[in-house]
Design an enzyme around this catalytic site. Structure first.
Site, PDB file in Angstrom:
ATOM      1  N   ASN A  57      -6.027  -3.793 -17.427  1.00 41.65           N
ATOM      2  CA  ASN A  57      -6.796  -3.445 -18.625  1.00 41.65           C
ATOM      3  C   ASN A  57      -6.302  -4.228 -19.844  1.00 41.65           C
ATOM      4  OD1 ASN A  57      -7.802  -1.105 -17.057  1.00 41.65           O
ATOM      5  ND2 ASN A  57      -5.698  -0.409 -17.351  1.00 41.65           N
ATOM      6  N   HIS A  61      -3.603 -11.924 -15.397  1.00 38.64           N
ATOM      7  CA  HIS A  61      -5.032 -11.606 -15.478  1.00 38.64           C
ATOM      8  C   HIS A  61      -5.549 -11.699 -16.910  1.00 38.64           C
ATOM      9  CE1 HIS A  61      -6.608 -10.520 -11.587  1.00 38.64           C
ATOM     10  NE2 HIS A  61      -5.820  -9.483 -11.387  1.00 38.64           N
ATOM     11  N   HIS A  93       1.509 -10.589 -12.155  1.00 33.21           N
ATOM     12  CA  HIS A  93       0.109 -10.632 -11.718  1.00 33.21           C
ATOM     13  C   HIS A  93      -0.815 -10.013 -12.775  1.00 33.21           C
ATOM     14  CE1 HIS A  93      -3.172 -10.397  -8.653  1.00 33.21           C
ATOM     15  NE2 HIS A  93      -3.519  -9.354  -9.371  1.00 33.21           N
ATOM     16  N   GLU A  94      -0.502  -8.806 -13.177  1.00 34.35           N
ATOM     17  CA  GLU A  94      -1.388  -8.134 -14.137  1.00 34.35           C
ATOM     18  C   GLU A  94      -1.378  -8.853 -15.479  1.00 34.35           C
ATOM     19  OE1 GLU A  94      -3.253  -6.338 -12.555  1.00 34.35           O
ATOM     20  OE2 GLU A  94      -1.998  -5.725 -10.868  1.00 34.35           O
ATOM     21  N   ALA A 151      -1.462  -1.649  -9.587  1.00 36.42           N
ATOM     22  CA  ALA A 151      -1.516  -1.736 -11.041  1.00 36.42           C
ATOM     23  C   ALA A 151      -2.844  -2.318 -11.477  1.00 36.42           C
ATOM     24  CB  ALA A 151      -0.381  -2.609 -11.560  1.00 36.42           C
ATOM     25  N   MET A 152      -3.114  -2.206 -12.786  1.00 38.31           N
ATOM     26  CA  MET A 152      -4.415  -2.608 -13.312  1.00 38.31           C
ATOM     27  C   MET A 152      -4.274  -3.323 -14.652  1.00 38.31           C
ATOM     28  SD  MET A 152      -7.664  -2.681 -12.973  1.00 38.31           S
ATOM     29  CE  MET A 152      -8.723  -3.418 -14.205  1.00 38.31           C
ATOM     30  N   GLU A 198     -11.764  -0.187 -13.021  1.00 38.90           N
ATOM     31  CA  GLU A 198     -12.184  -1.167 -12.025  1.00 38.90           C
ATOM     32  C   GLU A 198     -12.342  -0.452 -10.679  1.00 38.90           C
ATOM     33  OE1 GLU A 198      -9.630  -4.541 -11.368  1.00 38.90           O
ATOM     34  OE2 GLU A 198     -11.139  -5.545 -10.172  1.00 38.90           O
TER      35      GLU A 198
HETATM   36  N1  BES Z   1      -7.384  -5.522 -10.492  1.00 38.36           N
HETATM   37  C1  BES Z   1      -6.448  -5.075  -9.531  1.00 38.36           C
HETATM   38  C2  BES Z   1      -6.349  -3.582  -9.418  1.00 38.36           C
HETATM   39  C3  BES Z   1      -7.520  -2.879  -8.790  1.00 38.36           C
HETATM   40  C4  BES Z   1      -7.863  -3.133  -7.506  1.00 38.36           C
HETATM   41  C5  BES Z   1      -8.247  -1.948  -9.442  1.00 38.36           C
HETATM   42  C6  BES Z   1      -8.928  -2.454  -6.914  1.00 38.36           C
HETATM   43  C7  BES Z   1      -9.303  -1.298  -8.865  1.00 38.36           C
HETATM   44  C8  BES Z   1      -9.648  -1.533  -7.596  1.00 38.36           C
HETATM   45  C9  BES Z   1      -5.052  -5.609  -9.822  1.00 38.36           C
HETATM   46  O1  BES Z   1      -5.013  -6.760 -10.577  1.00 38.36           O
HETATM   47  C10 BES Z   1      -4.426  -5.942  -8.513  1.00 38.36           C
HETATM   48  O2  BES Z   1      -4.881  -6.853  -7.871  1.00 38.36           O
HETATM   49  N2  BES Z   1      -3.404  -5.203  -8.101  1.00 38.36           N
HETATM   50  C11 BES Z   1      -2.773  -5.324  -6.830  1.00 38.36           C
HETATM   51  C12 BES Z   1      -1.407  -5.926  -6.908  1.00 38.36           C
HETATM   52  C13 BES Z   1      -1.333  -7.402  -7.032  1.00 38.36           C
HETATM   53  C14 BES Z   1       0.108  -7.850  -7.173  1.00 38.36           C
HETATM   54  C15 BES Z   1      -1.993  -8.152  -5.902  1.00 38.36           C
HETATM   55  C16 BES Z   1      -2.647  -3.910  -6.301  1.00 38.36           C
HETATM   56  O3  BES Z   1      -2.886  -2.978  -7.053  1.00 38.36           O
HETATM   57  O4  BES Z   1      -2.314  -3.762  -5.130  1.00 38.36           O
HETATM   58 ZN    ZN Z   2      -5.363  -8.535  -9.531  1.00 42.77          ZN
END
Ligand code: BES
Ligand code: ZN
Length: 854
Positions: free
Chosen positions: A262, A298, A294-295, A259-260, A126
């Site tokens: 996937n 998703h 959170h993850e 975090a992500m 992502e």
């Molecule tokens: N999908 C995102 C991670 C991401 C963000 C990947 C931008 C690539 C580019 C993930 O779900 C996310 O939002 N992570 C947040 C933490 C969350 C608790 C708000 C992060 O990584 O800060």
């Molecule tokens: Zn997110």
């Protein structure tokens, strides 16, 4: 409009230009032959003409790939290759595309695509990283079923979905759920699993694993419990079950984000999953629980229903942040979570909304999508969902969400789809509400009161300041939760929701015996700046009597702010009325200690600067810092005995537990300790440092000592004790910068980057130093300009390796127009120095241009 090749520097992508891809992808087969410098990726993709789109041009994204061979239906082809991808003549009907490419994960320091971290292979796709793995239509509306074969000697080889086969030197995975390429993941390395199981409510048995590097096994238990709680909560509250046989989490040291999500293989920054009492603070534990939730959430809001295009990012992120906040509120304290979130919203989102980077929750254009994973998309995006829920009510919200999952499961959806679901489920017209997605800027809500013969009237005016590209705004729908308190402190009108839709609107309450005190915007029911002119007595009254915990805290906060602003602008003394009211609240043992700790904390330097600027006064960062220090000193002197009692009474006996209740007691005791340290020369803090058995207590003691400049011995001991633990050493780096005296901050940071443990390639370490530098307002904005120059030097260095993390950190400069001409000139010069660099990334170029063109 389209004068540059797609994806090159300077080219802007518009929401209005959306067109679907000409083909659908029936299935994808990928084979990885892993090698650090020369990994081969072999793809076999079945394309079928999309009846809803034109097949004019077959374009596949691809960046930094070496094409070894390409075939269509088994025949070699020679595509035309550019920096962004390839085009190729293709048959009229369906066809099979096969390609072999070579990539070099060991040389990938951008941490996007396939890269290596401590000898292990991992991916981050992502938003647009899959195109660095192979040629593909790398856009979220192209969803497909993936089968993956990994070849290599690594003992653990993981991908999305369910494992289907494995043997000597290979593993195969199949993900039955169609997904966009950004949810693809692969991990391979010498990893150990912390295993567990979960049975879903329909009786499906799911294997769970947290994979970590050998040595980190003892830091997985908390994350695993958080995962199981999240799985249960999503079943109980949203009716959503997990949908694969296995759910894996992997901890990675080098990661740009937290975090992500996937599919079936979440990848985490190790700082967001590894936890132990000795190495993690209460705040770390809480964040880990939230991010795992959170993850995991998703899986439904993001993966099963994804985004049609990246402009719809808030569809998954705003909703998932809203869901993880509800989860945390349920697991811990709802008011404390709400107060913390509002503090964060003001610090990050209001700041963004008031400056050159302001943009709508759903942006309409971008150059680099990575620059739009912002506080606005996330936090304001979550606020918008909170408002929607308040407006329609809990029951209708639940009904709308069921309809959303029923109607859009398997779709790549839009904000229009999301709102339509609410309209269909509730019969409401959301046309005006939709402005929350398209108008940037924080509405100012002015309120005046009148009292006439038993009728109390509140008159509101809303007005949103101009933001880049949006000179004028239309009125928005504001849900304003209000309660009324009688003169004796009893509530005479319980919380009721006023729905404001006009620029100016009045609401009356009749049949009242005496003029009440209003409690407005309870629970912070809309993300606005409330402008309500009240006196100190009224605020103190609300601080003592409001039944809404959020507004009770807000009353204390506005008292503190008013007192501080008078100290800054008029040279006033710390206000005894504030100190007296504060003392009453913090010694009230019927109140949650976490709430009292929040009440005892002062508004941040940045918050004060923002407020001064808004009132037409140029903030002086040094003065703000001094006055805040002076106030803390006054607090300590005003109630030394009460603070000492708080400190003593809220010590937590027995073994450390990270739960909300003991954490709340520690938060209050440690806030008291911070103040007491100003009186006792550090005696209590040194004793706590010496005796503590957990990181929360150690760090609180150490930072208290640092802020009086008396931490030398403890700091050295801390380093000796933890030098092998990267996550703890990140704390060691950041606290020295965060708690330095402002005139020394930049020098401290400069000395730390010369330390042998500083590694600019590791985003956590880079952020430990430079995140702390840019967040220390007085230090970063010290009159010498050293802070600006140091940050700019290192942003330039990092951009050559890791544009994404560099670009995010450019936001440190976004407040530059608040300050005096001298500081503005210095910042401008640094921004121009960055902008002038040859080979600057698209990411940084866009950020610097937006900040400069204010
Ligand atoms: N999908 C995102 C991670 C991401 C963000 C990947 C931008 C690539 C580019 C993930 O779900 C996310 O939002 N992570 C947040 C933490 C969350 C608790 C708000 C992060 O990584 O800060
Ligand atoms: Zn997110």
């Amino acid at each position: 409009m389209k004068d540059a090749a797609p994806g090159t520097t300077g080219e802007t992508i518009y929401l209005a230009d959306y067109t679907p891809f000409g083909w659908t992808v029936e299935d994808v087969h990928l084979t990885f032959r892993l090698a650090p410098e020369s990994t081969r990726v072999i793809s076999k993709i079945r394309f079928v003409p999309n009846p809803e789109a034109s097949q004019e041009r077959f374009f596949l994204h691809g960046e930094e790939l070496t094409l070894v061979s390409a075939k269509i239906d088994g025949q070699s082809v020679s595509p035309e290759i550019t920096e962004q991808g390839l085009t190729c003549a293709v048959p009229e009907g369906a066809f099979t595309w096969e390609a072999e490419v070579e990539i070099a994960p060991a040389k990938n320091f951008a941490l996007e695509g396939l890269y290596m971290s401590n000898g292990m292979y991992c991916t981050q796709c992502e938003a647009e990283g899959f195109r660095k793995i192979t040629y593909y239509p790398d856009r979220p509306d192209v969803m497909s079923v993936f089968t993956v074969r990994i070849e290599g000697d690594e003992p653990v080889k993981l991908s999305n979905g369910n494992p289907v086969a494995s043997g000597e030197g290979f593993a195969e995975w199949h993900d039955p759920w169609p997904k966009p390429a950004y949810l693809f993941a692969l991990v391979a390395g010498e990893l150990v699993a912390h295993p567990d199981r979960f049975t879903t409510r329909s009786g499906k048995d799911v294997e769970l694993n947290i994979y970590v590097r050998p040595g980190d096994e003892d830091k997985c238990a908390f994350g695993m419990e958080a995962l199981k709680k999240s799985m249960k909560w999503d079943e109980d509250v949203y009716g959503r079950e997990y949908d694969l046989d296995i759910f894996n989490i992997v901890a990675v040291d080098d990661f740009n984000m937290g975090a992500m999500e996937n599919k079936g293989l979440n990848i985490f920054n190790s700082s967001c999953v590894l936890a132990s009492p000795e190495t993690s603070t209460d705040a770390n534990f809480e964040r880990i629980e939230a991010i795992i939730a959170h993850e995991y959430f998703h899986n439904w809001t993001g993966n099963r229903i994804t985004c049609r295009d990246w402009f719809q990012l808030c569809l998954k992120e705003g909703l998932t942040v809203f869901r993880d906040a509800s989860f945390t509120a349920d697991m811990r304290s709802e008011p404390v979570k709400r107060i913390s979130d509002v503090i964060d919203l003001r610090a990050r989102q209001f700041r963004e909304d008031n400056g050159p980077l302001a943009h709508p929750v759903r942006p309409e254009s971008f150059q680099e999508i990575n620059n739009f994973y912002t506080a606005t998309v996330y936090e304001k995006g979550a606020e918008v969902i909170g408002m929607l829920k308040r407006l329609v009510g809990d029951e209708a919200y639940a009904k709308a969400l069921d309809l959303y999952f029923d109607r859009h499961d398997g779709d790549a959806a839009t904000i229009e789809d999301w709102l339509k679901v609410f309209e269909d489920a509730t019969g409401r017209d959301l046309t005006q509400f939709k402005r929350w997605y398209s108008q940037a800027g924080t509405p100012r809500l002015r309120v005046s009161e009148s009292w006439d013969d038993g009728t109390f009237t509140l008159t509101f005016r809303q007005d949103t300041p101009p933001t880049p590209g949006q000179p004028t705004k239309l009125p928005q729908v504001l849900p304003i939760a209000v309660g009324l308190i009688g003169p004796n402190g009893d509530e005479v009108q319980e919380t009721t929701l006023l729905e404001m839709t006009e620029a100016e609107q009045s609401f009356s309450f009749s049949g009242l015996g005496a003029r009440p005190v209003p409690s407005i915007l309870r629970g912070f029911s809309a993300p606005v700046v409330l402008q309500h002119e009240t006196d100190t007595e009224t605020r103190a009254f609300l601080l003592a009597h409001d039944t809404d915990p959020y507004n009770r805290w807000e009353a204390g906060r506005s008292l503190a702010k008013q007192a501080l602003l008078r100290m800054i602008t008029e040279g006033a003394e710390p206000d005894p009325a504030y100190l007296g009211a504060l003392q009453t609240v913090i010694t009230d043992e019927t109140l949650d200690p976490a709430f009292r700790a929040l009440t005892l904390a002062l508004p941040s330097e940045d918050d004060l600067a923002q407020t001064l600027h808004e009132g037409g006064i140029t903030p002086d960062p040094q003065l703000i810092w001094e006055k805040r220090e002076e106030m803390r000193e006054a607090m300590a002197r005003w109630m030394p005995d009460q603070l000492a009692t708080l400190y003593r009474v809220h010590q937590v006996p027995g073994e450390y537990r990270p739960d909300a209740e003991p954490a709340a007691a520690r938060a209050l005791a440690n806030t008291a300790l911070g103040l007491l340290t100003r009186l006792d020369g550090g005696e209590a803090a040194r004793a706590q440092y010496a005796s503590a058995d957990n990181m929360t207590q150690k760090l609180a003691a150490l930072t208290a000592l640092l802020s009086i400049g008396a931490a030398e011995t403890e700091l050295a001991a801390f380093y000796e004790q933890w030098k092998e633990d990267r996550l703890v050493i990140d704390k060691w780096f950041s606290m020295q910068v965060a708690f330095a005296r402002p005139e020394e901050t930049a020098d401290v940071a400069a000395a730390l980057v010369a330390h042998p443990d500083f590694d600019m390639k590791n985003p956590n370490r880079f952020r430990a130093v430079f995140g702390a530098l840019s967040m220390s307002q007085a230090g970063f904005h010290a009159p010498s300009g050293k802070g600006y120059a140091l940050l700019a030097d290192w942003l330039i260095k990092l951009d050559a390796l890791n544009p994404q993390t560099t670009a995010r950190m450019c936001a440190a400069f976004q407040t530059w127009k608040r300050f005096d001409a001298g500081r503005q000139a210095m910042i401008k010069a640094e921004l121009e120095r960055i902008a002038a660099r040859e080979g600057l990334s698209r990411d940084v170029s866009e950020m610097v241009t937006r900040i400069l063109n204010h």
